[in-house]
Design a protein around this motif. Sequence first.
Motif, mmCIF file in Angstrom:
data_model
loop_
_atom_site.group_PDB
_atom_site.id
_atom_site.type_symbol
_atom_site.label_atom_id
_atom_site.label_comp_id
_atom_site.label_asym_id
_atom_site.label_seq_id
_atom_site.Cartn_x
_atom_site.Cartn_y
_atom_site.Cartn_z
ATOM 1 N N SER A 154 0.781 -0.996 0.013
ATOM 2 C CA SER A 154 0.148 -0.078 0.019
ATOM 3 C C SER A 154 0.936 1.056 -0.089
ATOM 4 C CB SER A 154 -0.941 0.119 1.037
ATOM 5 O OG SER A 154 -2.066 -0.721 1.130
ATOM 6 N N ILE A 155 2.228 1.357 0.679
ATOM 7 C CA ILE A 155 2.928 2.456 0.931
ATOM 8 C C ILE A 155 3.512 2.523 -0.730
ATOM 9 C CG2 ILE A 155 5.043 3.387 1.677
ATOM 10 C CD1 ILE A 155 4.290 2.133 4.329
ATOM 11 N N ALA A 156 3.729 1.361 -1.302
ATOM 12 C CA ALA A 156 4.437 1.741 -2.740
ATOM 13 C C ALA A 156 3.295 2.213 -3.483
ATOM 14 C CB ALA A 156 4.828 0.152 -2.941
ATOM 15 N N ALA A 157 2.221 1.680 -3.510
ATOM 16 C CA ALA A 157 1.299 2.363 -4.617
ATOM 17 C C ALA A 157 0.789 3.715 -4.239
ATOM 18 C CB ALA A 157 -0.234 1.294 -4.530
ATOM 19 N N LEU A 158 0.751 4.079 -2.874
ATOM 20 C CA LEU A 158 0.573 5.608 -2.619
ATOM 21 C C LEU A 158 1.795 6.114 -3.113
ATOM 22 C CD1 LEU A 158 -1.096 5.155 0.804
ATOM 23 C CD2 LEU A 158 -2.268 5.777 -1.215
ATOM 24 N N ALA A 159 3.027 5.907 -2.717
ATOM 25 C CA ALA A 159 4.219 6.613 -3.050
ATOM 26 C C ALA A 159 4.148 6.788 -4.633
ATOM 27 C CB ALA A 159 5.367 5.685 -2.672
ATOM 28 N N ILE A 160 4.010 5.969 -5.507
ATOM 29 C CA ILE A 160 3.973 6.079 -6.758
ATOM 30 C C ILE A 160 3.024 6.908 -7.240
ATOM 31 C CG2 ILE A 160 3.048 5.120 -9.027
ATOM 32 C CD1 ILE A 160 4.188 2.389 -8.222
ATOM 33 N N LEU A 161 1.693 6.971 -6.747
ATOM 34 C CA LEU A 161 0.759 8.210 -6.749
ATOM 35 C C LEU A 161 1.144 9.363 -6.522
ATOM 36 C CD1 LEU A 161 -2.791 7.019 -6.226
ATOM 37 C CD2 LEU A 161 -1.702 7.108 -8.458
ATOM 38 N N ALA A 162 1.692 9.720 -5.218
ATOM 39 C CA ALA A 162 2.162 10.614 -4.691
ATOM 40 C C ALA A 162 3.346 11.456 -5.824
ATOM 41 C CB ALA A 162 2.825 10.722 -3.358
ATOM 42 N N LEU A 163 4.214 10.619 -6.163
ATOM 43 C CA LEU A 163 5.251 11.136 -7.212
ATOM 44 C C LEU A 163 4.785 11.377 -8.650
ATOM 45 C CD1 LEU A 163 8.699 11.178 -7.425
ATOM 46 C CD2 LEU A 163 8.410 8.961 -8.523
ATOM 47 N N ILE A 164 3.702 10.850 -8.965
ATOM 48 C CA ILE A 164 3.379 11.054 -10.582
ATOM 49 C C ILE A 164 2.204 11.877 -10.529
ATOM 50 C CG2 ILE A 164 4.648 8.954 -11.544
ATOM 51 C CD1 ILE A 164 1.877 7.770 -11.847
ATOM 52 N N TYR A 165 1.819 12.313 -9.261
ATOM 53 C CA TYR A 165 0.616 13.061 -9.066
ATOM 54 C C TYR A 165 0.156 13.920 -10.336
ATOM 55 C CZ TYR A 165 -3.688 15.318 -7.034
ATOM 56 O OH TYR A 165 -4.987 15.571 -6.815
ATOM 57 N N ARG A 166 0.971 15.021 -10.407
ATOM 58 C CA ARG A 166 0.720 16.075 -11.415
ATOM 59 C C ARG A 166 0.628 15.749 -12.811
ATOM 60 N NH1 ARG A 166 3.619 21.492 -9.334
ATOM 61 N NH2 ARG A 166 4.706 19.881 -8.135
ATOM 62 N N PRO A 167 1.885 15.062 -13.349
ATOM 63 C CA PRO A 167 1.964 14.576 -14.543
ATOM 64 C C PRO A 167 1.065 13.495 -14.868
ATOM 65 C CG PRO A 167 4.270 14.287 -13.601
ATOM 66 C CD PRO A 167 3.511 14.769 -12.620
ATOM 67 N N LEU A 168 0.373 12.706 -13.882
ATOM 68 C CA LEU A 168 -0.599 11.673 -14.128
ATOM 69 C C LEU A 168 -1.922 12.506 -14.377
ATOM 70 C CD1 LEU A 168 -1.736 8.921 -14.120
ATOM 71 C CD2 LEU A 168 -1.974 8.994 -11.887
ATOM 72 N N LEU A 169 -2.207 13.459 -13.563
ATOM 73 C CA LEU A 169 -3.398 14.292 -13.776
ATOM 74 C C LEU A 169 -3.512 15.131 -15.149
ATOM 75 C CD1 LEU A 169 -5.804 14.793 -11.856
ATOM 76 C CD2 LEU A 169 -4.534 16.776 -10.984
ATOM 77 N N PHE A 170 -2.197 15.538 -15.557
ATOM 78 C CA PHE A 170 -2.136 16.312 -16.656
ATOM 79 C C PHE A 170 -2.381 15.259 -17.747
ATOM 80 C CE2 PHE A 170 0.890 19.906 -18.631
ATOM 81 C CZ PHE A 170 -0.059 20.318 -19.377
ATOM 82 N N SER A 171 -1.648 14.147 -17.805
ATOM 83 C CA SER A 171 -1.921 13.183 -18.810
ATOM 84 C C SER A 171 -3.312 12.449 -18.876
ATOM 85 C CB SER A 171 -0.917 11.976 -18.699
ATOM 86 O OG SER A 171 0.406 12.302 -18.289
ATOM 87 N N THR A 172 -3.913 12.497 -17.849
ATOM 88 C CA THR A 172 -5.225 12.009 -17.826
ATOM 89 C C THR A 172 -6.203 13.296 -18.231
ATOM 90 O OG1 THR A 172 -4.752 10.845 -15.822
ATOM 91 C CG2 THR A 172 -7.241 11.166 -16.208
ATOM 92 N N ALA A 173 -6.180 14.389 -18.145
ATOM 93 C CA ALA A 173 -7.117 15.588 -18.365
ATOM 94 C C ALA A 173 -6.802 15.922 -19.727
ATOM 95 C CB ALA A 173 -6.946 16.566 -17.408
ATOM 96 N N THR A 174 -5.680 16.307 -20.167
ATOM 97 C CA THR A 174 -5.289 16.522 -21.504
ATOM 98 C C THR A 174 -3.945 15.971 -22.091
ATOM 99 O OG1 THR A 174 -4.172 18.356 -20.582
ATOM 100 C CG2 THR A 174 -6.466 18.878 -21.523
ATOM 101 N N PRO A 175 -4.202 14.672 -22.707
ATOM 102 C CA PRO A 175 -2.970 13.907 -22.703
ATOM 103 C C PRO A 175 -2.081 14.466 -23.944
ATOM 104 C CG PRO A 175 -4.867 12.639 -23.346
ATOM 105 C CD PRO A 175 -5.544 13.743 -22.533
ATOM 106 N N GLU A 176 -2.716 15.002 -25.043
ATOM 107 C CA GLU A 176 -1.900 15.545 -25.953
ATOM 108 C C GLU A 176 -1.227 16.811 -25.457
ATOM 109 O OE1 GLU A 176 -5.108 15.699 -28.905
ATOM 110 O OE2 GLU A 176 -3.831 14.442 -30.126
ATOM 111 N N VAL A 177 -1.883 17.708 -24.797
ATOM 112 C CA VAL A 177 -1.066 18.737 -24.225
ATOM 113 C C VAL A 177 -0.062 18.434 -23.430
ATOM 114 C CG1 VAL A 177 -1.406 20.893 -22.794
ATOM 115 C CG2 VAL A 177 -3.301 20.148 -24.326
ATOM 116 N N ALA A 178 -0.362 17.493 -22.386
ATOM 117 C CA ALA A 178 0.786 17.043 -21.562
ATOM 118 C C ALA A 178 2.033 16.529 -22.224
ATOM 119 C CB ALA A 178 0.311 15.895 -20.697
#
Lengths: 292, 273
Positions: free
Chosen positions: A149-173
Amino acid sequence: MTWYQYIWAPGIWGNPAVHTAWTAGTLVALASGTVGVFVVMRGQSFTGHALGDVGSTGAAGAFLAGVGALWGFLAAGAVTGGSIEWLGRRVRERDIATGVVMAFMLGLSALFLYLVSIYTNASNAPMAILFGSLFTVSPSLQPALLGLSIAALAILALIYRPLLFSTATPEVAQSRGIPVRLVGLAFMLALVVAAEEAALAVGAILSTALLIGPAATAARMARRPGMAVLLAAGLAVGNIWLGILLAYDSYWWPPIHTGWPVSFFVTVVSLGMYAAGGLIQRVRTTVREGGR
Amino acid sequence: MKIEQTVQTTPQAALEITDLGVAYESTWVLDHIDLTVKQGEFIGIIGPNGAGKSTLLKTLAGLIRPSRGEIRFPAARGRRHPVGYVPQRFDLDPDLPLRARDLVGLGLDGHRWGFAWPNAQRGRKIEQALAQVDLTGFADHPAGKLSGGQLQRVLIAQALVSDPELLLLDEPLSSLDLASAQTVVDVVHRVSQNLGVTVLLVTHDMNPLLPVMDRLIYVVNGQAVIGTVDQVVQKDVLDKLYGYDVEVLRLHGRILVVGDETASGDAAGFEHR
Ligand SMILES: Nc1ncnc2c1ncn2[C@@H]1O[C@H](COP(=O)(O)OP(=O)(O)O)[C@@H](O)[C@H]1O
Ligand SMILES: [Mg+2]
């Protein structure tokens, strides 16, 4: 017996199986809820569901090989997640790739579960793999679940902004130099961990209840992404706790006093939350529009 | 902000394309493109469906690697992001837990690891970018519930907040009603003037851009010509570009290229999409 003892049924605090279920369930729920929000936002519910399902293949295989079920779940998830990423490079191919890989893995699962029921005398193992049994989780698994669980949360915390960016507007990202595919791959890793943890806790085919249910409710109710993640984590933990409580209480319920399956209650609470969330949202909109 | 550039006497080129070729698998979608765009120019990219307009923009945005040739952004030297890209129309789920402010914020620091901790300066930059596109007061609006024109403008703010030299807009006017389309054109025009941003705006209808654009790039069948409207939108120029006879009609200040949409698909071997 006073009234509240019907809710806090006697002995719930003293029962070691309940303790393990609580800690394990909480750890699993934290990962599922947070990862689930991105699963919902990215439209990857089908992938999340497939990852849970194929966990049964790994768990049955692990049972045959005499290895811990958790490792079987994770191995099957990793193979499936990797195959989906490999085959479904384009968005449109993704669901098809997921479907094909899942079908094959479930075929294997049918074979393995059959072998389990024939060659071992663990006749309830297939049931436990498919539908989960949080009360039978071994306390020795807790450190592993904590680490995962810590690993999964750590991955999410690390890539949080790029992930959100790639999710919302992938081509812009992508145009801004974000390695969208790599970010997607890192998220897949977190998703495999969360989905397989959920599969272990509430059963391979019911894991979606924990992975998608609270997250979908939270994503619908929250307005900002960070709030959705926190709310989903809270709802998932609440979902597990309420499920455990009801399951423990159900010991006193008919027809036979052995208690109903925890997973049943987890799915009921999950659905109830989703429905309640929808209702609250509708009332909110009506009030807002009526106030104008 | 632009002190360095204004000191220079001759404006630098914002974009230089030499012998650009882009192929999907084995088909050349763009071929032998040569053009230079000056700093601060407002350029319309015009052409029929399937001409290669989006491909050109995606290549400039770095989404597609050119098969041949070179792309340079001389004026953008030193900037982290030479281009701000707004892709062709897409929809956001209305229930997405994302506000207009979150989308713009991603344009500001979405490439960084970890979370964006709220701070006043970040918030001000975001609100400033939204004000530039006439969306003051919309910062907390759910992104998925914005109208088409509003979403376009939020995405323009998302691109602007990274302080790009070039703004690349792919069909920002399509599927908008006339009034919203006009608002988007006005906003982009004002931004290009106020911030000195170079604009490349793709549209299949050049008419809304006639009052504001400096020059246009006319794309047909992967070939492109750049020039002013009077230079390019001429029968002899377009006949050569299309490879067959077209008519250029000027009516009440509007321009119509007849023979374009109807025949381009079959004659050029491209499918209508
Ligand atoms: N990913 C792709 N793979 C193969 N062919 C493509 C791809 N994208 C576009 N094309 C083709 O390239 C040509 C140019 O497309 P595009 O740049 O989208 O045109 P426009 O934006 O001018 O309508 C069309 O014939 C289109 O079918
Ligand atoms: Mg296009």
